[in-house]
Write a protein that holds these residues in place. Structure first.
Motif, short mmCIF file in Angstrom:
data_model
loop_
_atom_site.label_atom_id
_atom_site.label_comp_id
_atom_site.label_asym_id
_atom_site.label_seq_id
_atom_site.Cartn_x
_atom_site.Cartn_y
_atom_site.Cartn_z
N ASN A 51 -40.91 32.41 17.69
CA ASN A 51 -40.13 31.56 18.60
C ASN A 51 -40.96 31.14 19.81
N LEU A 52 -41.70 32.09 20.40
CA LEU A 52 -42.51 31.77 21.57
C LEU A 52 -43.57 30.73 21.23
N ALA A 53 -44.21 30.88 20.07
CA ALA A 53 -45.24 29.91 19.67
C ALA A 53 -44.63 28.52 19.48
N LEU B 210 -42.93 23.12 13.96
CA LEU B 210 -41.79 22.73 13.13
C LEU B 210 -41.53 23.77 12.05
N ALA B 211 -42.60 24.22 11.40
CA ALA B 211 -42.46 25.21 10.33
C ALA B 211 -41.99 26.56 10.87
N LEU B 212 -42.52 26.97 12.02
CA LEU B 212 -42.10 28.23 12.62
C LEU B 212 -40.61 28.20 12.96
N ALA C 223 -43.95 31.81 2.49
CA ALA C 223 -43.88 30.72 1.51
C ALA C 223 -43.23 29.48 2.12
N ALA C 224 -42.13 29.68 2.85
CA ALA C 224 -41.45 28.55 3.50
C ALA C 224 -42.32 27.93 4.57
N LEU C 225 -42.99 28.77 5.36
CA LEU C 225 -43.86 28.28 6.43
C LEU C 225 -45.00 27.44 5.85
N SER C 226 -45.66 27.96 4.82
CA SER C 226 -46.79 27.25 4.21
C SER C 226 -46.34 25.93 3.61
N THR C 227 -45.20 25.95 2.93
CA THR C 227 -44.70 24.73 2.30
C THR C 227 -44.38 23.66 3.34
N THR C 228 -43.69 24.06 4.41
CA THR C 228 -43.31 23.10 5.45
C THR C 228 -44.55 22.50 6.11
N VAL C 229 -45.53 23.34 6.44
CA VAL C 229 -46.75 22.86 7.08
C VAL C 229 -47.50 21.91 6.16
N CYS C 230 -47.67 22.30 4.89
CA CYS C 230 -48.42 21.46 3.96
C CYS C 230 -47.75 20.11 3.74
N PHE C 231 -46.44 20.12 3.58
CA PHE C 231 -45.74 18.86 3.38
C PHE C 231 -45.82 17.98 4.62
#
Length: 204
Positions: free
Chosen positions: A9-11, A99-101, A178-186
């Protein structure tokens, strides 16, 4: 889990506060306008999420988020006083991670409050995009989430991946990764190759 929520959250708050400050700089706002725009961008999505989940609003329960917003808002102010150029390209990359975080934090907070996965995906998307939408509305801009490259859709895809990983029995931290990586990559792919989901024929 508590440490993960806190630092993620802080990041995300810090990155979004910088984004709001840069928008305030472009719109030539005064000091109060900078604080308002940075705060709206940084904590707007999480505030709406917590209100909808009927839980204590995160930045009221923990003032670390307010301090982080204020400190992060000063980073581009100091930078732009020293150098007339700010690395916007790197900010866009950092925004993708923010956004992903926010997306993952929103999903996990919703699930921790006993919602279904569909509601959790919606809460993750709201956490990720609402602050930026609020920023753009205040500045009389067409919100980024409503046009251009894929934005909110990347949160939904990441949320679906989280749900699938949870369904197949993966541990919570792996679902989040998995969700973080997917969101960032997309999101990065959408920025690089201009992925869109047009509905109307632009020629008309």
């Amino acid at each position: 889990m508590i440490d993960w929520f806190h630092w993620a959250n802080l990041a995300g708050v810090a990155v979004c506060a910088i984004s709001g400050t840069l928008m305030a700089y472009q719109k030539r706002m005064d000091g109060f306008g900078v604080i308002v725009l940075a705060s709206a961008t940084a904590i707007g999505g999480g505030t709406l999420r917590d209100m909808m989940l009927d839980v204590p609003v995160f930045w009221i329960a923990d003032t670390d988020y307010l301090y982080t917003t204020l400190i992060a808002a000063f980073i581009p102010i100091i930078w732009l006083r020293v150098s007339p150029r700010f690395p916007y390209h790197y900010l866009l990359i950092a925004d993708a991670f923010g956004l992903a975080l926010f997306n993952v934090v929103g999903i996990e907070k919703a699930l921790a409050n006993d919602t279904g996965i569909a509601v959790a995906i919606a809460m993750g998307t709201i956490t990720g995009v609402f602050g930026g939408l609020l920023r753009d509305v205040i500045c009389r801009e067409v919100p980024l989430v409503l046009h251009g490259e894929l934005y909110a859709t990347t949160c939904i895809v990441g949320g679906v991946v989280y749900g699938l990983a949870a369904y197949f029995g993966f541990a919570t931290q792996w679902c989040g990764i998995a969700a973080l990586s997917t969101t960032v990559c997309f999101r990065l792919g959408a920025m690089r190759w201009h992925w869109e989901m047009p509905v109307f024929n632009r020629e008309h």
